[in-house]
Scaffold this motif. Structure first.
Motif, PDB file in Angstrom:
ATOM      1  N   PRO A  49       7.281   5.129  45.611  1.00 55.78           N
ATOM      2  CA  PRO A  49       6.643   3.952  46.219  1.00 55.78           C
ATOM      3  C   PRO A  49       5.385   4.363  46.982  1.00 55.78           C
ATOM      4  CG  PRO A  49       8.980   4.114  46.833  1.00 55.78           C
ATOM      5  CD  PRO A  49       8.612   5.403  46.166  1.00 55.78           C
ATOM      6  N   ALA A  50       4.346   3.544  46.911  1.00 49.88           N
ATOM      7  CA  ALA A  50       3.089   3.870  47.604  1.00 49.88           C
ATOM      8  C   ALA A  50       3.318   4.092  49.100  1.00 49.88           C
ATOM      9  CB  ALA A  50       2.066   2.751  47.386  1.00 49.88           C
ATOM     10  N   GLU A  51       4.299   3.391  49.659  1.00 54.46           N
ATOM     11  CA  GLU A  51       4.579   3.510  51.104  1.00 54.46           C
ATOM     12  C   GLU A  51       5.168   4.864  51.486  1.00 54.46           C
ATOM     13  OE1 GLU A  51       5.593   0.943  49.141  1.00 54.46           O
ATOM     14  OE2 GLU A  51       3.951  -0.349  49.848  1.00 54.46           O
ATOM     15  N   ARG A  52       5.560   5.659  50.478  1.00 55.66           N
ATOM     16  CA  ARG A  52       6.171   6.969  50.750  1.00 55.66           C
ATOM     17  C   ARG A  52       5.319   8.109  50.181  1.00 55.66           C
ATOM     18  NH1 ARG A  52      11.668   6.576  51.490  1.00 55.66           N
ATOM     19  NH2 ARG A  52      11.527   8.712  52.255  1.00 55.66           N
ATOM     20  N   MET A  53       4.082   7.807  49.822  1.00 58.93           N
ATOM     21  CA  MET A  53       3.232   8.787  49.140  1.00 58.93           C
ATOM     22  C   MET A  53       2.015   9.151  49.985  1.00 58.93           C
ATOM     23  SD  MET A  53       1.230   8.332  45.493  1.00 58.93           S
ATOM     24  CE  MET A  53       2.619   7.892  44.485  1.00 58.93           C
ATOM     25  N   MET A  54       1.542  10.378  49.787  1.00 53.29           N
ATOM     26  CA  MET A  54       0.223  10.784  50.296  1.00 53.29           C
ATOM     27  C   MET A  54      -0.507  11.448  49.140  1.00 53.29           C
ATOM     28  SD  MET A  54       0.998  12.450  53.993  1.00 53.29           S
ATOM     29  CE  MET A  54       2.178  11.659  55.096  1.00 53.29           C
ATOM     30  N   ILE A  55      -1.841  11.482  49.233  1.00 48.40           N
ATOM     31  CA  ILE A  55      -2.617  12.219  48.236  1.00 48.40           C
ATOM     32  C   ILE A  55      -3.404  13.316  48.938  1.00 48.40           C
ATOM     33  CG2 ILE A  55      -2.756  10.408  46.490  1.00 48.40           C
ATOM     34  CD1 ILE A  55      -5.562   9.721  47.583  1.00 48.40           C
ATOM     35  N   GLU A  56      -3.720  14.357  48.177  1.00 50.35           N
ATOM     36  CA  GLU A  56      -4.376  15.535  48.743  1.00 50.35           C
ATOM     37  C   GLU A  56      -5.088  16.264  47.605  1.00 50.35           C
ATOM     38  OE1 GLU A  56      -1.336  18.335  49.952  1.00 50.35           O
ATOM     39  OE2 GLU A  56      -0.787  18.637  47.868  1.00 50.35           O
ATOM     40  N   THR A  57      -5.834  17.293  47.963  1.00 48.56           N
ATOM     41  CA  THR A  57      -6.428  18.133  46.906  1.00 48.56           C
ATOM     42  C   THR A  57      -5.728  19.481  46.790  1.00 48.56           C
ATOM     43  OG1 THR A  57      -8.064  19.054  48.443  1.00 48.56           O
ATOM     44  CG2 THR A  57      -8.732  17.118  47.132  1.00 48.56           C
ATOM     45  N   LYS A  68       0.168   4.029  37.901  1.00 49.63           N
ATOM     46  CA  LYS A  68       1.046   2.996  38.460  1.00 49.63           C
ATOM     47  C   LYS A  68       0.597   1.590  38.042  1.00 49.63           C
ATOM     48  CE  LYS A  68       3.121   4.652  42.739  1.00 49.63           C
ATOM     49  NZ  LYS A  68       4.261   3.786  42.588  1.00 49.63           N
ATOM     50  N   GLY A  69      -0.531   1.509  37.339  1.00 44.32           N
ATOM     51  CA  GLY A  69      -1.031   0.198  36.911  1.00 44.32           C
ATOM     52  C   GLY A  69      -1.502  -0.664  38.072  1.00 44.32           C
ATOM     53  N   ILE A  70      -2.069  -0.003  39.105  1.00 46.49           N
ATOM     54  CA  ILE A  70      -2.556  -0.736  40.291  1.00 46.49           C
ATOM     55  C   ILE A  70      -4.063  -0.970  40.139  1.00 46.49           C
ATOM     56  CG2 ILE A  70      -2.928  -0.583  42.798  1.00 46.49           C
ATOM     57  CD1 ILE A  70      -0.299   1.070  42.914  1.00 46.49           C
ATOM     58  N   ALA A  71      -4.467  -2.243  40.093  1.00 51.10           N
ATOM     59  CA  ALA A  71      -5.888  -2.564  39.907  1.00 51.10           C
ATOM     60  C   ALA A  71      -6.653  -2.453  41.230  1.00 51.10           C
ATOM     61  CB  ALA A  71      -6.036  -3.971  39.327  1.00 51.10           C
ATOM     62  N   ASP A  72      -5.997  -2.820  42.337  1.00 50.01           N
ATOM     63  CA  ASP A  72      -6.673  -2.819  43.641  1.00 50.01           C
ATOM     64  C   ASP A  72      -6.601  -1.428  44.271  1.00 50.01           C
ATOM     65  OD1 ASP A  72      -7.682  -3.234  46.150  1.00 50.01           O
ATOM     66  OD2 ASP A  72      -6.506  -5.027  46.578  1.00 50.01           O
ATOM     67  N   ILE A  73      -7.549  -0.591  43.869  1.00 51.62           N
ATOM     68  CA  ILE A  73      -7.526   0.824  44.277  1.00 51.62           C
ATOM     69  C   ILE A  73      -7.781   0.977  45.780  1.00 51.62           C
ATOM     70  CG2 ILE A  73      -9.951   1.328  43.755  1.00 51.62           C
ATOM     71  CD1 ILE A  73      -8.896   3.955  42.425  1.00 51.62           C
ATOM     72  N   GLU A  74      -8.602   0.063  46.353  1.00 56.82           N
ATOM     73  CA  GLU A  74      -8.913   0.181  47.789  1.00 56.82           C
ATOM     74  C   GLU A  74      -7.689  -0.137  48.641  1.00 56.82           C
ATOM     75  OE1 GLU A  74     -11.510   1.791  48.667  1.00 56.82           O
ATOM     76  OE2 GLU A  74     -12.202   1.752  46.591  1.00 56.82           O
ATOM     77  N   SER A  75      -6.895  -1.106  48.191  1.00 60.22           N
ATOM     78  CA  SER A  75      -5.674  -1.445  48.921  1.00 60.22           C
ATOM     79  C   SER A  75      -4.679  -0.275  48.863  1.00 60.22           C
ATOM     80  CB  SER A  75      -5.052  -2.705  48.310  1.00 60.22           C
ATOM     81  OG  SER A  75      -3.767  -2.902  48.820  1.00 60.22           O
ATOM     82  N   LEU A  76      -4.574   0.366  47.684  1.00 59.74           N
ATOM     83  CA  LEU A  76      -3.719   1.553  47.548  1.00 59.74           C
ATOM     84  C   LEU A  76      -4.214   2.653  48.479  1.00 59.74           C
ATOM     85  CD1 LEU A  76      -1.494   3.243  46.141  1.00 59.74           C
ATOM     86  CD2 LEU A  76      -3.184   3.818  44.381  1.00 59.74           C
ATOM     87  N   SER A  77      -5.520   2.858  48.503  1.00 61.04           N
ATOM     88  CA  SER A  77      -6.120   3.878  49.356  1.00 61.04           C
ATOM     89  C   SER A  77      -5.759   3.638  50.822  1.00 61.04           C
ATOM     90  CB  SER A  77      -7.645   3.860  49.179  1.00 61.04           C
ATOM     91  OG  SER A  77      -8.251   4.782  50.035  1.00 61.04           O
ATOM     92  N   LYS A  78      -5.829   2.377  51.251  1.00 63.06           N
ATOM     93  CA  LYS A  78      -5.497   2.039  52.650  1.00 63.06           C
ATOM     94  C   LYS A  78      -4.037   2.362  52.960  1.00 63.06           C
ATOM     95  CE  LYS A  78      -8.824  -1.490  54.027  1.00 63.06           C
ATOM     96  NZ  LYS A  78      -9.375  -2.503  53.141  1.00 63.06           N
ATOM     97  N   THR A  79      -3.145   2.035  52.020  1.00 62.62           N
ATOM     98  CA  THR A  79      -1.715   2.324  52.224  1.00 62.62           C
ATOM     99  C   THR A  79      -1.486   3.824  52.375  1.00 62.62           C
ATOM    100  OG1 THR A  79      -1.064   0.392  50.940  1.00 62.62           O
ATOM    101  CG2 THR A  79       0.601   2.108  51.193  1.00 62.62           C
ATOM    102  N   LEU A  80      -2.093   4.623  51.475  1.00 62.78           N
ATOM    103  CA  LEU A  80      -1.903   6.079  51.502  1.00 62.78           C
ATOM    104  C   LEU A  80      -2.502   6.674  52.776  1.00 62.78           C
ATOM    105  CD1 LEU A  80      -2.777   6.803  47.751  1.00 62.78           C
ATOM    106  CD2 LEU A  80      -0.505   6.579  48.761  1.00 62.78           C
ATOM    107  N   TYR A  81      -3.643   6.132  53.186  1.00 62.06           N
ATOM    108  CA  TYR A  81      -4.289   6.612  54.413  1.00 62.06           C
ATOM    109  C   TYR A  81      -3.424   6.289  55.628  1.00 62.06           C
ATOM    110  CZ  TYR A  81      -7.881   7.566  57.874  1.00 62.06           C
ATOM    111  OH  TYR A  81      -8.584   8.085  58.934  1.00 62.06           O
ATOM    112  N   HIS A  82      -2.868   5.084  55.636  1.00 64.20           N
ATOM    113  CA  HIS A  82      -1.993   4.676  56.741  1.00 64.20           C
ATOM    114  C   HIS A  82      -0.774   5.604  56.825  1.00 64.20           C
ATOM    115  CE1 HIS A  82      -0.075   1.976  59.619  1.00 64.20           C
ATOM    116  NE2 HIS A  82       1.031   2.113  58.911  1.00 64.20           N
ATOM    117  N   ASN A  83      -0.207   5.955  55.671  1.00 66.21           N
ATOM    118  CA  ASN A  83       0.937   6.884  55.654  1.00 66.21           C
ATOM    119  C   ASN A  83       0.556   8.205  56.318  1.00 66.21           C
ATOM    120  OD1 ASN A  83       2.223   4.954  54.104  1.00 66.21           O
ATOM    121  ND2 ASN A  83       1.960   6.041  52.164  1.00 66.21           N
ATOM    122  N   THR A  84      -0.628   8.710  55.958  1.00 66.11           N
ATOM    123  CA  THR A  84      -1.106   9.997  56.481  1.00 66.11           C
ATOM    124  C   THR A  84      -1.268   9.921  57.998  1.00 66.11           C
ATOM    125  OG1 THR A  84      -2.294  10.262  54.403  1.00 66.11           O
ATOM    126  CG2 THR A  84      -2.849  11.798  56.152  1.00 66.11           C
TER     127      THR A  84
END
Length: 315
Positions: free
Chosen positions: A210-218, A273-289
């Motif tokens: 789930p996006a609410e439990r994910m972070m992204i990194e390099t 994940k088939g998510i069109a709203d990439i900015e909203s996903l980005s906000k969720t991942l940033y909030h998790n971080t």
């Protein structure tokens, strides 16, 4: 966006012990800030490297770091001749970095059974457990590493749940079963980078986080998304790149990952994940971080919104 990096010679222009070009951290950072990265967490993997990570973090207000010992380096506790003294030095460094507002996590720590030639599993497990003591003492989340060790890592987390302050299992490459075990710990996030997105099987596993439990990194300078990877078909953002021998400051270096490329990880996660709203996903991942590593910021921003009369959504 937020990225995690590695205090590493490649950013000093050194590859396999050979100087190929001048140190270029300022150019790497300016590309990151221009790409929308807000902050970078520089990871420490040993006592010495954690000291270096803190030194780097002190050079810019947007840089932070971790203090801890990577599973493949856990031999350093006993090689020091005084394992408890070595632990106390880590603790003192973490406290110093917290006082400076720079150390935001304990790690990188965990288990790596792919590379037992660097450190046997019994030593890895002993000092992984010990680093829960460090996290408990300084009340910081944990930045975790797991390679081919899902069962043992989850067992040790379970044993220490009473003092587990929350954490992220970064650079995740595990199975669906590993994913589900990690998600069963309510304060655990899963960190995704290029290494997590290599095969179609990897992408299927990522779809189930789930996006609410994910972070992204390099995990730069490692784990870049390569043309042979399954995730490449979702990548839209590209930067000019040159081979290290033909280095130019305005280009990335072929084969060397860097923080600006976290944008590509976001694109692949959204695509699979088939998510069109990439900015909203980005906000969720940033909030998790921020929730894990920068909780005071979220408290401050919530207070500011309350003062200005804006409604605050509890997540």
């Amino acid at each position: 966006m937020s990225g995690t990096g590695d205090a590493h010679g490649m950013f000093k222009g050194i590859y396999h012990g050979k100087q190929c070009h001048a140190a270029d951290i300022p150019a790497v950072l300016s590309r990151a800030w221009a790409a929308g990265v807000d902050r970078i967490i520089v990871t420490g993997g040993s006592l010495k490297e954690s000291r270096e990570a803190l030194e780097i973090a002190e050079t810019d207000g947007r840089l932070f770091c971790t203090v801890g010992v990577h599973p493949t380096r856990c031999g350093e506790f006993e090689e020091s001749g005084d394992p408890e003294g070595h632990f106390q030095a880590l603790l003192a460094l973490a406290k110093e970095g917290i006082a400076k507002g720079k150390v935001v996590a304990v790690g990188e720590c965990g288990l790596d059974y792919d590379r037992l030639h660097f450190c046997p599993s019994d030593i890895q497990k002993k000092y992984f457990r010990k680093q829960f003591e460090l996290a408990e003492a300084v009340k910081l989340p944990m930045f975790l590493h797991m390679r081919a060790a899902g069962e043992d890592l989850c067992e040790i987390v379970s044993e220490n749940l009473y003092r587990f302050p929350g954490g992220v299992t970064h650079s995740f490459t595990g199975t669906a079963e590993d994913r589900d075990k990690l998600l069963s710990f309510d304060k655990m996030f899963i960190g995704i980078n290029g290494c997590s997105l290599k095969t179609s099987e990897n992408l299927e596993v990522v779809q189930g986080i789930p996006a609410e439990r994910m972070m992204i990194e390099t995990d730069s300078p490692y784990c870049d998304i390569k043309n042979t990877h399954a995730g490449i078909k979702f990548v839209k953002s590209v930067w000019p790149s040159k081979k290290k021998e033909k280095y130019e400051p305005d280009s990335t270096v072929k084969g060397r990952n860097e923080p600006c490329l976290v944008r590509q990880v976001l694109e692949v996660v959204a695509g699979c994940k088939g998510i069109a709203d990439i900015e909203s996903l980005s906000k969720t991942l940033y909030h998790n971080t921020c929730r894990l590593f920068f909780p005071h910021d979220l408290d401050a921003s919530a207070d500011a919104q309350l003062e200005s009369g804006t409604a605050v959504q509890n997540s």
